[in-house]
Write a protein that holds these residues in place. Structure first.
Motif, PDB file in Angstrom:
ATOM      1  N   ARG A 118     -17.132   5.641   7.466  1.00 52.09           N
ATOM      2  CA  ARG A 118     -15.909   4.965   7.887  1.00 52.09           C
ATOM      3  C   ARG A 118     -16.044   4.501   9.323  1.00 52.09           C
ATOM      4  N   ASP A 156       0.826  -1.208   0.000  1.00 49.16           N
ATOM      5  CA  ASP A 156       0.000   0.000   0.000  1.00 49.16           C
ATOM      6  C   ASP A 156       0.858   1.255   0.000  1.00 49.16           C
ATOM      7  N   SER A 167     -14.749   1.083   5.217  1.00 48.10           N
ATOM      8  CA  SER A 167     -15.537   2.143   4.596  1.00 48.10           C
ATOM      9  C   SER A 167     -16.679   1.528   3.813  1.00 48.10           C
ATOM     10  N   ARG A 213      -4.748  -2.524  -1.889  1.00 49.91           N
ATOM     11  CA  ARG A 213      -3.313  -2.376  -2.145  1.00 49.91           C
ATOM     12  C   ARG A 213      -3.082  -2.557  -3.643  1.00 49.91           C
ATOM     13  N   HIS A 224     -15.642  -2.190   3.211  1.00 41.11           N
ATOM     14  CA  HIS A 224     -14.412  -2.502   2.484  1.00 41.11           C
ATOM     15  C   HIS A 224     -13.180  -1.993   3.223  1.00 41.11           C
ATOM     16  N   LEU A 225     -12.115  -2.786   3.154  1.00 46.87           N
ATOM     17  CA  LEU A 225     -10.814  -2.389   3.679  1.00 46.87           C
ATOM     18  C   LEU A 225     -10.024  -1.654   2.591  1.00 46.87           C
ATOM     19  N   PRO A 226      -9.076  -0.807   2.982  1.00 46.98           N
ATOM     20  CA  PRO A 226      -8.233  -0.142   1.966  1.00 46.98           C
ATOM     21  C   PRO A 226      -7.512  -1.171   1.111  1.00 46.98           C
ATOM     22  N   THR A 255      -9.708  -0.328   9.497  1.00 49.74           N
ATOM     23  CA  THR A 255     -10.504   0.811   9.054  1.00 49.74           C
ATOM     24  C   THR A 255     -11.354   0.355   7.884  1.00 49.74           C
TER      25      THR A 255
END
Length: 302
Positions: free
Chosen positions: A211, A147, A205, A267, A263-265, A203
């Motif tokens: 968030r 990321d 979203s 990469r 959803h997760l961040p 985290t």
């Protein structure tokens, strides 16, 4: 004095920051390289390096000379490669570094075909999750899912996005219940990757921009993505993975997504390689092949 050889030595010493590292890479003694640089300084009539107890640094004149060395040596390399007929096809040893899970799960899908296309190329594969210093370890290309980008002395070519998602075994969710909100995750054990500073902190979203920061209790942590995958399939808890690590388990039902609407961040998969004005044919061949392969979406989202 062999001027080109001395320029190679000086560039290597500056790149690696010490005579010892440069000597180890070149396979010669510290004394030989030190003498070459001293002769170079004598011939040029100026000091090129300042020496501290921990690292070497180029002087102002040394930095100017280093820049010219890079330009000249890259031009000489380009000329040599272009004039060598055998280099029209990739040859020699390609040193490739990948993460352990990527090596276990992805390379088998396309690396055999790549190797067959270039019969005069030998691939030296290193699968590791530790940080790899491409210059010091003489790695040609590193494929990494990350990321964040590497430092500016390296080139990073984006190959494809890598979605990250929460998953669990169906049996675990049947026993413990399936969380319907991010807050509900706080009652479920997290299977965490121990190389992360806070693997249990997530985290999430939603499509509307909402968030949520969630702290999950830790039940098992490991420094191996494949070990965590096995633990998740075994029903020990909830875990987050890059989609490629669990793609087959999601398709055959051994794992299922958790909190589909959150959803997760994500990469990205990058091809990372040292900066050079001329890209060696073997490196270009690997990068072009991987970019073409991943131009087709490989890791969908269910």
């Amino acid at each position: 004095m062999d001027q080109l050889s001395a320029m190679h030595t000086f560039r290597r010493v500056v790149d690696l920051g010490s005579f010892s590292a440069a000597a180890s890479q070149a396979g010669v003694s510290h004394t030989v390289l030190s003498r070459q640089v001293k002769n170079l300084e004598r011939a040029l009539g100026t000091q090129l390096l300042t020496r501290t107890t921990r690292r070497l640094h180029p002087t102002e004149a040394g930095l100017l000379f280093y820049r010219h060395c890079v330009l000249i040596l890259d031009q000489v390399q380009a000329m040599t490669l272009e004039l060598s007929e055998h280099q029209l096809q990739p040859t020699g040893t390609l040193r490739l570094s990948v993460g352990s899970a990527f090596g276990d799960l992805e390379l088998g899908r396309w690396l055999p075909d790549f190797v067959e296309q270039y019969p005069h190329l030998h691939v030296e594969l290193n699968c590791t999750d530790r940080f790899v210093d491409l210059l010091e370890e003489e790695v040609d290309v590193c494929l990494r899912v990350t990321d964040h980008l590497p430092d500016s002395s390296l080139v990073a070519r984006l190959l494809t996005p890598s979605p990250v998602l929460l998953v669990a075994a169906p049996g675990y969710l049947e026993r413990q219940g399936s969380p319907s909100t991010p807050e509900a995750l706080s009652t479920h054990p997290m299977l965490g990757y121990s190389r992360l500073q806070q693997p249990q902190r997530l985290t999430l979203s939603a499509a509307d921009g909402s968030r949520r920061d969630v702290l999950m209790p830790r039940r098992l942590s490991a420094n191996s993505p494949m070990a965590l995958r096995a633990a998740a399939i075994g029903g020990l808890g909830i875990a987050s993975f890059d989609r490629f690590i669990v793609d087959d388990a999601l398709r055959d039902g051994r794992l299922v997504p958790v909190l589909r609407d959150w959803h997760l961040p994500g990469r990205n998969l990058y091809a990372v390689y040292p900066h050079s004005r001329y890209l060696a044919p073997k490196v270009r061949a690997l990068i072009d092949y991987a970019q073409q392969y991943y131009a087709t979406t490989r890791w969908g989202c269910d």
